[in-house]
Motif scaffolding. Structure first.
Motif, PDB file in Angstrom:
ATOM      1  N   LEU A 106       0.790  -1.215   0.095  1.00 32.90           N
ATOM      2  CA  LEU A 106      -0.036  -0.030   0.000  1.00 32.90           C
ATOM      3  C   LEU A 106       1.026   1.269  -0.018  1.00 32.90           C
ATOM      4  O   LEU A 106       0.635   2.127  -0.683  1.00 32.90           O
ATOM      5  CB  LEU A 106      -1.078   0.057   1.189  1.00 32.90           C
TER       6      LEU A 106
ATOM      7  N   GLY B 275       1.734   1.538  -3.902  1.00 33.19           N
ATOM      8  CA  GLY B 275       0.680   2.248  -4.399  1.00 33.19           C
ATOM      9  C   GLY B 275      -0.589   1.179  -4.708  1.00 33.19           C
ATOM     10  O   GLY B 275      -1.340   1.760  -5.564  1.00 33.19           O
ATOM     11  N   HIS B 276      -0.406  -0.106  -4.236  1.00 28.58           N
ATOM     12  CA  HIS B 276      -1.550  -0.741  -4.485  1.00 28.58           C
ATOM     13  C   HIS B 276      -2.960  -0.530  -3.328  1.00 28.58           C
ATOM     14  O   HIS B 276      -2.570  -0.263  -2.369  1.00 28.58           O
ATOM     15  CB  HIS B 276      -1.258  -2.239  -4.289  1.00 28.58           C
ATOM     16  N   PRO B 277      -4.010  -0.490  -4.142  1.00 23.64           N
ATOM     17  CA  PRO B 277      -5.048  -0.169  -3.189  1.00 23.64           C
ATOM     18  C   PRO B 277      -5.550  -1.531  -2.602  1.00 23.64           C
ATOM     19  O   PRO B 277      -6.238  -2.251  -2.795  1.00 23.64           O
ATOM     20  CB  PRO B 277      -6.272   0.336  -3.995  1.00 23.64           C
TER      21      PRO B 277
ATOM     22  N   THR C 270      -8.574   3.224  -4.578  1.00 23.45           N
ATOM     23  CA  THR C 270      -7.555   4.178  -4.556  1.00 23.45           C
ATOM     24  C   THR C 270      -6.614   4.148  -3.394  1.00 23.45           C
ATOM     25  O   THR C 270      -7.142   3.636  -2.286  1.00 23.45           O
ATOM     26  CB  THR C 270      -7.905   5.642  -4.857  1.00 23.45           C
ATOM     27  N   PRO C 271      -5.330   3.976  -3.740  1.00 19.43           N
ATOM     28  CA  PRO C 271      -4.367   4.221  -2.489  1.00 19.43           C
ATOM     29  C   PRO C 271      -4.798   4.947  -1.396  1.00 19.43           C
ATOM     30  O   PRO C 271      -4.708   4.437  -0.253  1.00 19.43           O
ATOM     31  CB  PRO C 271      -3.099   4.225  -3.104  1.00 19.43           C
TER      32      PRO C 271
ATOM     33  N   ALA D 257      -5.228   3.918   2.248  1.00 19.95           N
ATOM     34  CA  ALA D 257      -4.176   4.228   3.157  1.00 19.95           C
ATOM     35  C   ALA D 257      -4.901   5.063   4.412  1.00 19.95           C
ATOM     36  O   ALA D 257      -4.554   4.890   5.642  1.00 19.95           O
ATOM     37  CB  ALA D 257      -3.024   5.449   2.487  1.00 19.95           C
TER      38      ALA D 257
END
Ligand code: SF4
Length: 222
Positions: free
Chosen positions: A131, A135-137, A179-180, A184
């Motif tokens: 994550l 940048g992976h959701p 979305t990341p 997050a």
């Protein structure tokens, strides 16, 4: 806006702005190693010392004098030997797989296989890496996130933490924007809430901003 978006928004209003884990893969790995059996204040002191000593790259940490490394890492608290061993193991992996940052930005199965080689990461650490550094959701599920999510009605307790984590990820993912940033934000606030309010043995439901929407909190407050 989904129910979960609303709940996370409430937590954001309640706690204000919270820090996020580092975005650089090697720094995040070091952050993970320093976080175990430490406090955020001690971990950040150790990370700050390593940064000032310019050792937050695999090559510079490989070259640094052992005494200097020990002095910085000791600021995180006990388990110095284990931390140093884990850091050295991680340095070896990052030097052996120089394209690790690119691999973890790619498809999830090879990314997770590569992250398994890093010491002390576990599944929660691996998903944090996916994550925050790739940048992976995806939602990293650790003990705190698992507890808060299930009390709020997301996912089910299964035999084994990995299965429980999977059911939480499925339930949460259905309510978050893909979305990341959304993932997050959910991780940071659910994790912090589990640390300071929705604690394991004695959650502070009476002051919790989510009480009106929390089945577990209502049951406990009856
Ligand atoms: S109401 Fe209680 S159980 Fe529910 S999220 Fe808040 S602290 Fe946790």
């Amino acid at each position: 806006m989904s129910r979960l978006d609303r709940l996370v928004g409430e937590l954001k209003r309640f706690y204000g702005r919270l820090p996020v884990p580092p975005a650089d893969p090697f720094t995040l790995f070091v952050w993970e190693v320093l976080s175990v059996h430490s406090t955020p204040r001690k971990r950040d002191a150790a990370l700050g010392a390593l940064k000032r000593a310019r050792t937050l790259t695999p090559d510079s940490m490989w070259r640094v004098a052992p005494k200097k490394l020990q002095e910085s890492v000791a600021l995180a608290g006990p388990y110095l030997e284990q931390r140093i061993r884990a850091l050295k193991g991680g340095v070896d992996v990052f030097r052996r797989v120089p394209d690790l940052p690119a691999v973890i930005r790619g498809p999830l199965p090879p990314a997770l296989r590569t992250l398994k080689a890093l010491p002390q990461m576990g599944e929660g650490g691996a998903y944090r890496m996916l994550l925050f550094a790739a940048g992976h959701p995806v939602l990293p599920v650790d003990a705190r996130v698992s507890r808060v999510a299930r009390r709020l009605g997301y996912g089910e307790g299964q035999t084994g933490f990995a299965k429980t984590a999977r059911s939480i990820r499925a339930a949460v993912s259905a309510e978050l924007a893909w979305t990341p940033v959304a993932f997050a934000r959910a991780f940071v606030y659910l994790n912090h809430h589990g640390a300071v309010t929705c604690t394991e043995t004695d959650p502070h439901c009476r002051v919790c901003p989510l009480l009106d929407e929390c089945p577990e909190g209502k049951r406990r407050s009856m």
